[in-house]
Design a protein around this motif. Structure first.
Motif, PDB file in Angstrom:
ATOM      1  N   TYR B  47       0.858  -1.183   0.000  1.00 17.03           N
ATOM      2  CA  TYR B  47       0.000   0.000   0.000  1.00 17.03           C
ATOM      3  C   TYR B  47       0.892   1.230   0.000  1.00 17.03           C
ATOM      4  O   TYR B  47       2.028   1.186   0.468  1.00 17.03           O
ATOM      5  N   PHE B  48       0.357   2.336  -0.485  1.00 21.59           N
ATOM      6  CA  PHE B  48       1.008   3.604  -0.276  1.00 21.59           C
ATOM      7  C   PHE B  48      -0.024   4.683   0.043  1.00 21.59           C
ATOM      8  O   PHE B  48      -1.223   4.512  -0.200  1.00 21.59           O
ATOM      9  N   SER B  49       0.483   5.778   0.598  1.00 23.66           N
ATOM     10  CA  SER B  49      -0.364   6.894   1.006  1.00 23.66           C
ATOM     11  C   SER B  49       0.310   8.184   0.581  1.00 23.66           C
ATOM     12  O   SER B  49       1.507   8.368   0.813  1.00 23.66           O
ATOM     13  N   TYR B  64      -4.020  -7.343   3.856  1.00 20.21           N
ATOM     14  CA  TYR B  64      -3.452  -6.190   4.559  1.00 20.21           C
ATOM     15  C   TYR B  64      -4.415  -4.998   4.508  1.00 20.21           C
ATOM     16  O   TYR B  64      -5.211  -4.885   3.584  1.00 20.21           O
ATOM     17  N   SER B  65      -4.298  -4.120   5.493  1.00 18.93           N
ATOM     18  CA  SER B  65      -4.930  -2.819   5.444  1.00 18.93           C
ATOM     19  C   SER B  65      -3.952  -1.809   6.020  1.00 18.93           C
ATOM     20  O   SER B  65      -2.925  -2.193   6.593  1.00 18.93           O
ATOM     21  N   VAL B  66      -4.245  -0.528   5.846  1.00 22.83           N
ATOM     22  CA  VAL B  66      -3.340   0.508   6.332  1.00 22.83           C
ATOM     23  C   VAL B  66      -4.144   1.622   6.975  1.00 22.83           C
ATOM     24  O   VAL B  66      -5.347   1.754   6.782  1.00 22.83           O
ATOM     25  N   ARG B  68      -3.511   5.921   8.036  1.00 21.13           N
ATOM     26  CA  ARG B  68      -2.664   7.106   8.135  1.00 21.13           C
ATOM     27  C   ARG B  68      -3.500   8.240   8.698  1.00 21.13           C
ATOM     28  O   ARG B  68      -4.124   8.998   7.975  1.00 21.13           O
ATOM     29  N   GLU B  69      -3.460   8.347  10.006  1.00 21.63           N
ATOM     30  CA  GLU B  69      -4.217   9.384  10.706  1.00 21.63           C
ATOM     31  C   GLU B  69      -3.398  10.657  10.900  1.00 21.63           C
ATOM     32  O   GLU B  69      -3.968  11.740  11.068  1.00 21.63           O
ATOM     33  N   LYS B  70      -2.087  10.521  10.917  1.00 20.03           N
ATOM     34  CA  LYS B  70      -1.193  11.668  11.033  1.00 20.03           C
ATOM     35  C   LYS B  70      -0.158  11.586   9.922  1.00 20.03           C
ATOM     36  O   LYS B  70       0.198  10.498   9.478  1.00 20.03           O
ATOM     37  N   LYS B  71       0.329  12.738   9.514  1.00 19.73           N
ATOM     38  CA  LYS B  71       1.246  12.789   8.379  1.00 19.73           C
ATOM     39  C   LYS B  71       2.498  11.952   8.619  1.00 19.73           C
ATOM     40  O   LYS B  71       3.030  11.338   7.702  1.00 19.73           O
ATOM     41  N   GLU B  72       3.001  11.919   9.831  1.00 19.61           N
ATOM     42  CA  GLU B  72       4.275  11.262  10.094  1.00 19.61           C
ATOM     43  C   GLU B  72       4.155   9.759  10.336  1.00 19.61           C
ATOM     44  O   GLU B  72       5.161   9.075  10.414  1.00 19.61           O
ATOM     45  N   ARG B  73       2.964   9.238  10.441  1.00 26.12           N
ATOM     46  CA  ARG B  73       2.784   7.849  10.862  1.00 26.12           C
ATOM     47  C   ARG B  73       1.932   7.064   9.862  1.00 26.12           C
ATOM     48  O   ARG B  73       0.859   7.503   9.463  1.00 26.12           O
ATOM     49  N   PHE B  74       2.429   5.886   9.503  1.00 27.58           N
ATOM     50  CA  PHE B  74       1.722   5.018   8.545  1.00 27.58           C
ATOM     51  C   PHE B  74       1.760   3.600   9.108  1.00 27.58           C
ATOM     52  O   PHE B  74       2.835   3.047   9.348  1.00 27.58           O
ATOM     53  N   SER B  75       0.582   3.046   9.321  1.00 28.55           N
ATOM     54  CA  SER B  75       0.494   1.736   9.967  1.00 28.55           C
ATOM     55  C   SER B  75       0.034   0.681   8.980  1.00 28.55           C
ATOM     56  O   SER B  75      -0.854   0.930   8.157  1.00 28.55           O
ATOM     57  N   LEU B  76       0.639  -0.488   9.081  1.00 22.32           N
ATOM     58  CA  LEU B  76       0.235  -1.650   8.285  1.00 22.32           C
ATOM     59  C   LEU B  76      -0.425  -2.641   9.229  1.00 22.32           C
ATOM     60  O   LEU B  76       0.108  -2.941  10.291  1.00 22.32           O
ATOM     61  N   ILE B  77      -1.592  -3.124   8.820  1.00 23.19           N
ATOM     62  CA  ILE B  77      -2.363  -4.027   9.667  1.00 23.19           C
ATOM     63  C   ILE B  77      -2.590  -5.340   8.940  1.00 23.19           C
ATOM     64  O   ILE B  77      -3.039  -5.349   7.786  1.00 23.19           O
ATOM     65  N   LEU B  78      -2.270  -6.419   9.631  1.00 23.44           N
ATOM     66  CA  LEU B  78      -2.592  -7.749   9.139  1.00 23.44           C
ATOM     67  C   LEU B  78      -3.802  -8.196   9.958  1.00 23.44           C
ATOM     68  O   LEU B  78      -3.696  -8.450  11.156  1.00 23.44           O
ATOM     69  N   GLU B  79      -4.955  -8.233   9.327  1.00 21.05           N
ATOM     70  CA  GLU B  79      -6.204  -8.472  10.057  1.00 21.05           C
ATOM     71  C   GLU B  79      -6.217  -9.855  10.719  1.00 21.05           C
ATOM     72  O   GLU B  79      -6.688 -10.013  11.830  1.00 21.05           O
ATOM     73  N   SER B  80      -5.711 -10.841  10.023  1.00 22.84           N
ATOM     74  CA  SER B  80      -5.654 -12.207  10.545  1.00 22.84           C
ATOM     75  C   SER B  80      -4.405 -12.857   9.947  1.00 22.84           C
ATOM     76  O   SER B  80      -4.436 -13.354   8.833  1.00 22.84           O
ATOM     77  N   ALA B  81      -3.332 -12.799  10.709  1.00 21.59           N
ATOM     78  CA  ALA B  81      -2.033 -13.215  10.173  1.00 21.59           C
ATOM     79  C   ALA B  81      -2.047 -14.668   9.704  1.00 21.59           C
ATOM     80  O   ALA B  81      -2.650 -15.544  10.344  1.00 21.59           O
ATOM     81  N   SER B  82      -1.369 -14.904   8.592  1.00 18.00           N
ATOM     82  CA  SER B  82      -1.228 -16.261   8.074  1.00 18.00           C
ATOM     83  C   SER B  82       0.247 -16.543   7.835  1.00 18.00           C
ATOM     84  O   SER B  82       1.071 -15.618   7.724  1.00 18.00           O
TER      85      SER B  82
END
Lengths: 111, 114
Positions: B47-49, B64-66, B68-82
């Protein structure tokens, strides 16, 4: 979709010899081509880049050439040293944000 | 000097767990990216933002999902890791500016899913 092919996947050279790594890109609109070096356990770092309006760029022992017509670009390292041993990635910027990376070349410089 | 940091260097999670990978950059860059790096496959864009709350799918967004609530921070989320998400994850940032395209990478997070 867009892709970047990189060759060779591994390259061994004697210290002092030259090394050449080649990449071919598919998107003719790509306009920026960086090369990254990644040492073992470390992050990729930019070593040289070239824009589409330039045919060649040099920085000490490294150089990059670009052939827009053929859609390929190459990294040249002269007088290789053991510290040049690393994985090298080429990339092409397609559109405004998206970078497509090659699959990497593991360069070994033999002392 | 641009600094991109990632929350963990090594992470071990179990199958089915929700996993959060955090990336922070300190140079006010508009663009942020998440890649995964696998041997022989290079860096593949997940992903990119290009701005706060804006995101675009890359080449391999499935699973995956992501955020970005603040400019300096970008989070990667694995909803159910495999187990097939075991990999090295690299975050990167870059400017939007004419003549400035360099991406700056974080140190990477090596994730193992068991």
């Amino acid at each position: 979709g867009e892709n970047v092919e990189q060759h060779p996947s591994t390259l061994s050279v004697q210290e002092g010899d030259s090394a050449v790594i080649k990449c071919t890109y598919s998107d003719s609109a790509s306009n920026y081509f960086p090369w990254y070096k990644q040492e073992l356990g470390k992050r990729p770092q930019l070593i040289i880049d070239i824009r589409s309006n330039v045919g060649e760029k040099k920085d000490q022992r490294i150089a990059v050439t670009l052939n827009k017509t053929a859609k390929h670009f190459s990294l040249h390292i002269t007088e290789t040293q053991p510290e040049d041993s690393a994985v090298y990635f080429c990339a092409a910027l397609t559109g405004t944000y998206k970078y497509i990376f090659g699959t990497g070349t593991r360069l070994k410089v033999l002392a | 000097d641009v600094k991109v940091t990632q929350s963990s260097r090594y992470l071990v999670k179990r199958t089915g767990e929700k996993v959060f990978l955090e990336c922070v950059q300190d140079m006010d860059h508009e663009n942020m990216f998440w890649y995964r790096q696998d041997p022989g496959l290079g860096l593949r864009l997940i992903y990119f933002s290009y701005d706060v709350k804006m995101k675009e799918k890359g080449d391999i967004p499935e699973g995956y999902s992501v955020s970005r609530e603040k400019k300096e921070r970008f989070s990667l989320i694995l909803e159910s890791a495999s187990t097939n998400q075991t990999s090295m994850y690299l975050c990167a940032s870059s400017l939007i500016a004419a003549g400035s395209y360099e991406q700056y990478f974080g140190p990477g997070t090596r994730l193992t899913v068991t």
